[in-house]
Design a protein around this motif. Sequence first.
Motif, PDB file in Angstrom:
ATOM      1  N   ILE A 255       1.580  24.580  -2.071  1.00 56.76           N
ATOM      2  CA  ILE A 255       0.883  25.631  -1.663  1.00 56.76           C
ATOM      3  C   ILE A 255       1.515  26.796  -2.365  1.00 56.76           C
ATOM      4  O   ILE A 255       2.878  27.044  -2.127  1.00 56.76           O
ATOM      5  N   GLN A 256       0.831  27.628  -2.878  1.00 56.39           N
ATOM      6  CA  GLN A 256       1.059  29.018  -3.478  1.00 56.39           C
ATOM      7  C   GLN A 256       0.915  30.211  -2.628  1.00 56.39           C
ATOM      8  O   GLN A 256       0.162  30.051  -1.918  1.00 56.39           O
ATOM      9  N   TYR A 257       1.870  30.882  -2.852  1.00 55.10           N
ATOM     10  CA  TYR A 257       1.627  32.091  -1.759  1.00 55.10           C
ATOM     11  C   TYR A 257       1.513  33.365  -2.637  1.00 55.10           C
ATOM     12  O   TYR A 257       2.586  33.705  -3.489  1.00 55.10           O
ATOM     13  N   TYR A 258       0.423  34.137  -2.515  1.00 60.70           N
ATOM     14  CA  TYR A 258       0.298  35.262  -3.222  1.00 60.70           C
ATOM     15  C   TYR A 258       0.059  36.436  -2.158  1.00 60.70           C
ATOM     16  O   TYR A 258      -0.759  36.449  -1.252  1.00 60.70           O
ATOM     17  N   TYR A 259       0.411  37.713  -2.355  1.00 59.22           N
ATOM     18  CA  TYR A 259      -0.015  38.910  -1.675  1.00 59.22           C
ATOM     19  C   TYR A 259       0.208  39.932  -2.431  1.00 59.22           C
ATOM     20  O   TYR A 259       0.802  40.160  -3.368  1.00 59.22           O
ATOM     21  N   THR A 260      -0.524  41.099  -2.074  1.00 61.70           N
ATOM     22  CA  THR A 260      -0.324  42.483  -2.779  1.00 61.70           C
ATOM     23  C   THR A 260       0.116  43.624  -1.868  1.00 61.70           C
ATOM     24  O   THR A 260      -0.638  43.387  -0.538  1.00 61.70           O
TER      25      THR A 260
ATOM     26  N   ALA B 273      19.240  43.315   8.964  1.00 65.85           N
ATOM     27  CA  ALA B 273      18.022  43.167   8.421  1.00 65.85           C
ATOM     28  C   ALA B 273      17.698  41.730   8.428  1.00 65.85           C
ATOM     29  O   ALA B 273      18.468  40.795   7.953  1.00 65.85           O
ATOM     30  N   ILE B 274      16.299  41.374   8.878  1.00 65.85           N
ATOM     31  CA  ILE B 274      15.921  40.062   8.761  1.00 65.85           C
ATOM     32  C   ILE B 274      14.575  40.106   8.073  1.00 65.85           C
ATOM     33  O   ILE B 274      13.588  40.709   8.284  1.00 65.85           O
ATOM     34  N   GLY B 275      14.486  39.237   6.734  1.00 65.06           N
ATOM     35  CA  GLY B 275      13.353  39.242   6.212  1.00 65.06           C
ATOM     36  C   GLY B 275      13.176  37.696   5.641  1.00 65.06           C
ATOM     37  O   GLY B 275      13.796  36.822   5.640  1.00 65.06           O
ATOM     38  N   ASP B 276      12.222  37.810   4.570  1.00 69.02           N
ATOM     39  CA  ASP B 276      11.794  36.650   4.090  1.00 69.02           C
ATOM     40  C   ASP B 276      11.418  36.715   2.561  1.00 69.02           C
ATOM     41  O   ASP B 276      11.239  35.463   1.812  1.00 69.02           O
ATOM     42  N   ASN B 277      10.865  37.702   2.078  1.00 66.64           N
ATOM     43  CA  ASN B 277      10.131  37.637   0.995  1.00 66.64           C
ATOM     44  C   ASN B 277      10.856  38.911   0.109  1.00 66.64           C
ATOM     45  O   ASN B 277      11.594  39.863   0.355  1.00 66.64           O
TER      46      ASN B 277
END
Length: 88
Positions: free
Chosen positions: A1-6, A35-39
């Motif tokens: 699975i590839q993940y794309y976003y704008t 700070a909690i993040g993922d990307n």
Amino acid sequence: IQYYYTEVTNENVNKWTAIEFLLEKLNITKEEVIAIGDNMNDKEMIQEAGLGVVMGNSNPKMKELADEIVSDNNSEGVLEAINRFVLK
């Protein structure tokens, strides 16, 4: 699975600049921030916060920048971070 976003934002605005605004208003230091993040859109926030935490399923580049890594977002990673670093 590839993940794309704008994301479309002002070039001078990101999650960290929003936190900086709050730091001034609340009279707290960045060392007091978790700070909690993922990307990659969390990069500045993770780097600048007193404690930068990323999810276990984060982008590998984000994992390199993080102070701590917790479970993924489908396995209560945020809860883990709160328990480990806030509630202890």
